[in-house]
Motif scaffolding. Sequence first.
Motif, mmCIF file in Angstrom:
data_model
loop_
_atom_site.group_PDB
_atom_site.id
_atom_site.type_symbol
_atom_site.label_atom_id
_atom_site.label_comp_id
_atom_site.label_asym_id
_atom_site.label_seq_id
_atom_site.Cartn_x
_atom_site.Cartn_y
_atom_site.Cartn_z
ATOM 1 N N TYR A 178 0.866 -1.181 0.000
ATOM 2 C CA TYR A 178 0.000 0.000 0.000
ATOM 3 C C TYR A 178 0.898 1.225 0.000
ATOM 4 O O TYR A 178 1.689 1.421 0.928
ATOM 5 N N ARG A 179 0.773 2.050 -1.003
ATOM 6 C CA ARG A 179 1.697 3.169 -1.201
ATOM 7 C C ARG A 179 1.583 4.249 -0.130
ATOM 8 O O ARG A 179 2.562 4.929 0.194
ATOM 9 N N TRP A 180 0.383 4.465 0.421
ATOM 10 C CA TRP A 180 0.140 5.565 1.359
ATOM 11 C C TRP A 180 -0.258 5.021 2.718
ATOM 12 O O TRP A 180 -1.027 4.075 2.808
ATOM 13 N N ARG A 181 0.240 5.655 3.790
ATOM 14 C CA ARG A 181 -0.062 5.166 5.133
ATOM 15 C C ARG A 181 -0.001 6.267 6.176
ATOM 16 O O ARG A 181 0.677 7.278 5.997
ATOM 17 N N THR A 182 -0.706 6.019 7.267
ATOM 18 C CA THR A 182 -0.667 6.889 8.438
ATOM 19 C C THR A 182 -0.997 6.040 9.647
ATOM 20 O O THR A 182 -1.427 4.886 9.508
ATOM 21 N N PHE A 183 -0.800 6.595 10.820
ATOM 22 C CA PHE A 183 -1.101 5.895 12.068
ATOM 23 C C PHE A 183 -2.109 6.704 12.863
ATOM 24 O O PHE A 183 -2.049 7.939 12.877
ATOM 25 N N VAL A 184 -3.014 5.998 13.534
ATOM 26 C CA VAL A 184 -3.969 6.649 14.436
ATOM 27 C C VAL A 184 -4.211 5.750 15.638
ATOM 28 O O VAL A 184 -4.074 4.519 15.533
ATOM 29 N N PRO A 185 -4.598 6.337 16.765
ATOM 30 C CA PRO A 185 -5.027 5.498 17.880
ATOM 31 C C PRO A 185 -6.255 4.673 17.477
ATOM 32 O O PRO A 185 -7.096 5.136 16.696
ATOM 33 N N ALA A 186 -6.352 3.475 18.008
ATOM 34 C CA ALA A 186 -7.480 2.601 17.670
ATOM 35 C C ALA A 186 -8.809 3.292 17.971
ATOM 36 O O ALA A 186 -9.774 3.147 17.213
ATOM 37 N N ALA A 187 -8.873 4.059 19.046
ATOM 38 C CA ALA A 187 -10.120 4.760 19.397
ATOM 39 C C ALA A 187 -10.508 5.777 18.324
ATOM 40 O O ALA A 187 -11.699 5.969 18.042
ATOM 41 N N THR A 188 -9.528 6.416 17.713
ATOM 42 C CA THR A 188 -9.808 7.369 16.636
ATOM 43 C C THR A 188 -10.422 6.652 15.446
ATOM 44 O O THR A 188 -11.390 7.131 14.841
ATOM 45 N N PHE A 189 -9.878 5.496 15.122
ATOM 46 C CA PHE A 189 -10.427 4.742 14.001
ATOM 47 C C PHE A 189 -11.836 4.252 14.315
ATOM 48 O O PHE A 189 -12.718 4.284 13.445
ATOM 49 N N ALA A 190 -12.073 3.819 15.536
ATOM 50 C CA ALA A 190 -13.410 3.368 15.926
ATOM 51 C C ALA A 190 -14.423 4.501 15.785
ATOM 52 O O ALA A 190 -15.543 4.292 15.294
ATOM 53 N N THR A 191 -14.034 5.700 16.181
ATOM 54 C CA THR A 191 -14.918 6.861 16.037
ATOM 55 C C THR A 191 -15.189 7.144 14.564
ATOM 56 O O THR A 191 -16.319 7.459 14.170
ATOM 57 N N TYR A 192 -14.163 7.033 13.745
ATOM 58 C CA TYR A 192 -14.319 7.225 12.300
ATOM 59 C C TYR A 192 -15.323 6.227 11.728
ATOM 60 O O TYR A 192 -16.218 6.596 10.962
ATOM 61 N N LEU A 193 -15.174 4.952 12.099
ATOM 62 C CA LEU A 193 -16.091 3.930 11.584
ATOM 63 C C LEU A 193 -17.527 4.208 12.011
ATOM 64 O O LEU A 193 -18.452 4.069 11.203
ATOM 65 N N ALA A 194 -17.707 4.605 13.249
ATOM 66 C CA ALA A 194 -19.060 4.933 13.716
ATOM 67 C C ALA A 194 -19.635 6.089 12.907
ATOM 68 O O ALA A 194 -20.805 6.066 12.504
ATOM 69 N N GLY A 195 -18.811 7.089 12.625
ATOM 70 C CA GLY A 195 -19.256 8.222 11.817
ATOM 71 C C GLY A 195 -19.623 7.810 10.410
ATOM 72 O O GLY A 195 -20.602 8.310 9.838
ATOM 73 N N GLN A 196 -18.854 6.896 9.835
ATOM 74 C CA GLN A 196 -19.176 6.402 8.494
ATOM 75 C C GLN A 196 -20.534 5.703 8.490
ATOM 76 O O GLN A 196 -21.336 5.886 7.573
ATOM 77 N N ALA A 197 -20.794 4.919 9.520
ATOM 78 C CA ALA A 197 -22.081 4.225 9.607
ATOM 79 C C ALA A 197 -23.228 5.220 9.755
ATOM 80 O O ALA A 197 -24.264 5.094 9.096
ATOM 81 N N GLU A 198 -23.027 6.211 10.591
ATOM 82 C CA GLU A 198 -24.085 7.205 10.826
ATOM 83 C C GLU A 198 -24.333 8.081 9.596
ATOM 84 O O GLU A 198 -25.416 8.651 9.454
ATOM 85 N N ALA A 199 -23.354 8.194 8.713
ATOM 86 C CA ALA A 199 -23.467 9.068 7.544
ATOM 87 C C ALA A 199 -24.079 8.372 6.323
ATOM 88 O O ALA A 199 -24.228 9.001 5.281
#
Length: 113
Positions: free
Chosen positions: A52-73
């Motif tokens: 995968y050419r592009w990458r970043t790191f985030v806390p697991a809690a940040t990703f969980a919040t992102y996923l919840a937002g995707q579901a709500e949207a």
Amino acid sequence: MWIFTTSGFLSVVTPADRPGDLLVRARVRADLEAFCDATGAPAPIETPARDYRWRTFVPAATFATYLAGQAEAIDYGNFKSAVAARQGHDRAHRYHDVWSVMHDLQLADADAV
């Protein structure tokens, strides 16, 4: 974990050397930039020699919040049509290719029953 959204495709794994963080990867920079914009994650790092050419790191809690937002949207009745409207027909066609492969798996599973 693979995530397909109307703003991009991401691959997420646990990095061995960063407990509590997740490594979020993308094949297309704009996909990861959309994730970074949505989460405040550090800007994408280019790794041309990696799968995968592009990458970043985030806390697991940040990703969980992102996923919840995707579901709500979710505001669409057809995912591929929403992708076509937001990211173009070329991207929607590629997502359809993934859909087709998984549809074949469904058919194979039905035949096995």
